[in-house]
Design a protein around this motif. Structure first.
Motif, PDB file in Angstrom:
ATOM      1  N   ALA A  60       0.838  -1.201   0.000  1.00  0.00           N
ATOM      2  CA  ALA A  60       0.000   0.000   0.000  1.00  0.00           C
ATOM      3  C   ALA A  60       0.874   1.252   0.000  1.00  0.00           C
ATOM      4  O   ALA A  60       0.629   2.195  -0.765  1.00  0.00           O
ATOM      5  CB  ALA A  60      -0.938  -0.003   1.203  1.00  0.00           C
ATOM      6  N   ILE A  61       1.907   1.266   0.828  1.00  0.00           N
ATOM      7  CA  ILE A  61       2.823   2.414   0.909  1.00  0.00           C
ATOM      8  C   ILE A  61       3.528   2.617  -0.428  1.00  0.00           C
ATOM      9  O   ILE A  61       3.649   3.745  -0.920  1.00  0.00           O
ATOM     10  CB  ILE A  61       3.867   2.206   2.036  1.00  0.00           C
ATOM     11  N   ALA A  62       3.987   1.531  -1.042  1.00  0.00           N
ATOM     12  CA  ALA A  62       4.689   1.629  -2.327  1.00  0.00           C
ATOM     13  C   ALA A  62       3.765   2.210  -3.404  1.00  0.00           C
ATOM     14  O   ALA A  62       4.192   3.056  -4.202  1.00  0.00           O
ATOM     15  CB  ALA A  62       5.207   0.257  -2.747  1.00  0.00           C
ATOM     16  N   GLU A  63       2.515   1.776  -3.434  1.00  0.00           N
ATOM     17  CA  GLU A  63       1.566   2.293  -4.429  1.00  0.00           C
ATOM     18  C   GLU A  63       1.284   3.770  -4.184  1.00  0.00           C
ATOM     19  O   GLU A  63       1.221   4.565  -5.118  1.00  0.00           O
ATOM     20  CB  GLU A  63       0.264   1.493  -4.416  1.00  0.00           C
ATOM     21  N   LEU A  64       1.125   4.151  -2.923  1.00  0.00           N
ATOM     22  CA  LEU A  64       0.904   5.563  -2.605  1.00  0.00           C
ATOM     23  C   LEU A  64       2.114   6.401  -2.997  1.00  0.00           C
ATOM     24  O   LEU A  64       1.967   7.517  -3.503  1.00  0.00           O
ATOM     25  CB  LEU A  64       0.590   5.729  -1.116  1.00  0.00           C
ATOM     26  N   ASP A  65       3.312   5.844  -2.805  1.00  0.00           N
ATOM     27  CA  ASP A  65       4.541   6.543  -3.200  1.00  0.00           C
ATOM     28  C   ASP A  65       4.561   6.750  -4.717  1.00  0.00           C
ATOM     29  O   ASP A  65       4.866   7.834  -5.200  1.00  0.00           O
ATOM     30  CB  ASP A  65       5.765   5.758  -2.736  1.00  0.00           C
ATOM     31  N   ARG A  66       4.216   5.694  -5.479  1.00  0.00           N
ATOM     32  CA  ARG A  66       4.158   5.813  -6.948  1.00  0.00           C
ATOM     33  C   ARG A  66       3.095   6.826  -7.378  1.00  0.00           C
ATOM     34  O   ARG A  66       3.216   7.467  -8.416  1.00  0.00           O
ATOM     35  CB  ARG A  66       3.850   4.461  -7.592  1.00  0.00           C
ATOM     36  N   THR A  67       2.052   6.969  -6.586  1.00  0.00           N
ATOM     37  CA  THR A  67       0.967   7.891  -6.895  1.00  0.00           C
ATOM     38  C   THR A  67       1.353   9.330  -6.576  1.00  0.00           C
ATOM     39  O   THR A  67       0.721  10.260  -7.041  1.00  0.00           O
ATOM     40  CB  THR A  67      -0.303   7.493  -6.106  1.00  0.00           C
ATOM     41  N   GLY A  68       2.392   9.514  -5.772  1.00  0.00           N
ATOM     42  CA  GLY A  68       2.844  10.853  -5.437  1.00  0.00           C
ATOM     43  C   GLY A  68       2.446  11.333  -4.057  1.00  0.00           C
ATOM     44  O   GLY A  68       2.629  12.500  -3.724  1.00  0.00           O
ATOM     45  N   VAL A  69       1.896  10.436  -3.267  1.00  0.00           N
ATOM     46  CA  VAL A  69       1.540  10.802  -1.887  1.00  0.00           C
ATOM     47  C   VAL A  69       2.781  10.572  -1.030  1.00  0.00           C
ATOM     48  O   VAL A  69       3.232   9.440  -0.892  1.00  0.00           O
ATOM     49  CB  VAL A  69       0.360   9.952  -1.359  1.00  0.00           C
TER      50      VAL A  69
END
Length: 161
Positions: A60-69
């Motif tokens: 979840a953290i990795a996806e949020l990081d890729r999303t720019g959060v």
């Protein structure tokens, strides 16, 4: 109802600093992402409308990081926090709403396919209401005639039942 949010919408909000926080919530079998906003908490969904459940917190953290959060804006909710947020109920309501939306879209698509195959008979709004008015007038006349004769009106049975 909680309004869902897609990854693309989340990415756009992150770019414009419209996201102040993303909450990673433990759910049965994984983690979901919730984005609090002025109009309420928004649950992260995929493009096809299904709730995204990450297998691990790290995913979840990795996806949020890729999303720019940025990670500084991510809150990890504990299981006890989830019950106080009542997010599982919120996620369930969103999932049910999205399932219903899919069901309605399927029915509409089937109707258009039937029309394309010549299997449906579309009627205008005015024609449908004219039929309703005519049927109502018929039933009222039947009722009034039965009152005058002292009998009950015959019920109109559908489908042979």
């Amino acid at each position: 109802m909680t309004d869902p949010i897609t990854l693309d919408e989340l990415r756009d909000l992150a770019e414009t600093k419209g996201v102040l926080e993303a909450i990673v919530m433990p759910q049965n079998g994984g983690y979901t992402v919730h984005v609090p906003q002025d109009r309420g908490e928004r649950l992260l969904i995929s493009k096809d409308g299904t709730v995204i459940v990450f297998a691990t917190y790290e995913e979840a953290i990795a996806e949020l990081d890729r999303t720019g959060v940025p990670e500084t804006m991510i809150t990890h909710a504990q299981a006890s926090d989830a019950s106080s947020h009542d997010t599982s109920a919120s996620a369930r309501r969103i999932a049910e709403s999205l399932e219903y939306d899919d069901w309605v879209r399927e029915r509409v698509d089937e109707a258009f396919q039937d029309e394309a195959l010549g299997l449906s008979d579309w009627k205008s709004h005015e024609e449908v209401w004219e039929n309703v008015r005519a049927e109502t007038e018929r039933m009222i006349a039947e009722r009034d005639a039965a009152k005058g004769a002292g009998t009950k009106p015959a019920s109109k049975k559908k489908g042979g039942v």
